[in-house]
Scaffold this motif. Structure first.
Motif, PDB file in Angstrom:
ATOM      1  N   ALA A   1      -4.607  -4.261  -1.144  1.00 23.40           N
ATOM      2  CA  ALA A   1      -4.769  -2.791  -0.747  1.00 23.40           C
ATOM      3  C   ALA A   1      -5.421  -2.164  -1.970  1.00 23.40           C
TER       4      ALA A   1
ATOM      5  N   GLN B   1      -8.806   2.192  -2.877  1.00 21.91           N
ATOM      6  CA  GLN B   1      -8.412   1.188  -1.760  1.00 21.91           C
ATOM      7  C   GLN B   1      -9.645   0.027  -1.697  1.00 21.91           C
TER       8      GLN B   1
ATOM      9  N   ARG C   1       0.740  -1.186   0.059  1.00 23.63           N
ATOM     10  CA  ARG C   1       0.100   0.001   0.030  1.00 23.63           C
ATOM     11  C   ARG C   1       0.757   1.343  -0.022  1.00 23.63           C
TER      12      ARG C   1
END
Length: 187
Positions: free
Chosen positions: A146, A186, A92
């Motif tokens: 992510a 996300q 991420r």
């Protein structure tokens, strides 16, 4: 470094120390002049800023196109290096850091991009480099959960490109919009 060799689109750097210094000075001066005045800046202005004669500029970069292509390829290589640099981060964080760096480079190379033939081999090779180097960063983020599974690599790169090139009230606003975009990606 990258899967695609972009060196074929660069002017050869002189081997002699004085020639190499002049070459580097021309590149620095051209980057600055193009950023300030646009890609149609007079090459005489570039030579003057570099502290060299126009003949030295032309000896190293026989045409404006050769100089622009060299600078553009340098920017694309920097984007590719950024993708490699974030590889050790959490997926991420790597995606976030890479998109921020990508947007910064896109903003910096806008003047150059306007002078590149989008149907030409330089542009095509550079797009392939961006796809090849951004793909693993995006894939890692997706695999780690992510990134939403329906988001494509093209969605990410085009989204960042669009944000980096859109009119904004400044860097802070562009940064906020980029952060909103990243949150939307996300999972």
């Amino acid at each position: 470094m990258t899967v695609i060799d972009l060196d074929v689109f660069r002017a050869p750097r002189p081997r002699r120390a004085d020639g190499a210094r002049n070459f580097d000075a021309i590149l620095r001066a051209a980057r600055d002049a193009i950023r300030e005045e646009g890609s149609d800046v007079a090459l005489e202005t570039v030579a003057e800023r570099a502290g060299v004669g126009i003949a030295t500029l032309y000896r190293n970069f026989p045409t404006r196109e050769v100089l622009i292509n060299h600078l553009y390829v340098d920017e694309i290589e920097a984007i590719a290096q950024d993708a490699v640099a974030v590889a050790g981060l959490d997926p991420r964080a790597a995606l976030t850091e890479w998109t921020l760096r990508f947007a910064e480079h896109i903003g910096a190379k806008q003047q150059l991009a306007s002078a590149i033939d989008e149907d030409g081999p330089v542009y095509e090779a550079c797009v392939r480099v961006i796809v090849a180097t951004s793909g693993p960063v995006i894939a890692r983020a997706r695999a780690a959960g992510a990134l939403r599974p329906d988001v494509t690599d093209d969605d990410v790169t085009r989204g960042v490109y669009g944000i980096a090139t859109m009119p904004a009230d400044g860097a802070e606003q562009r940064q906020r919009i980029l952060e909103v975009f990243l949150r939307g990606l996300q999972a």
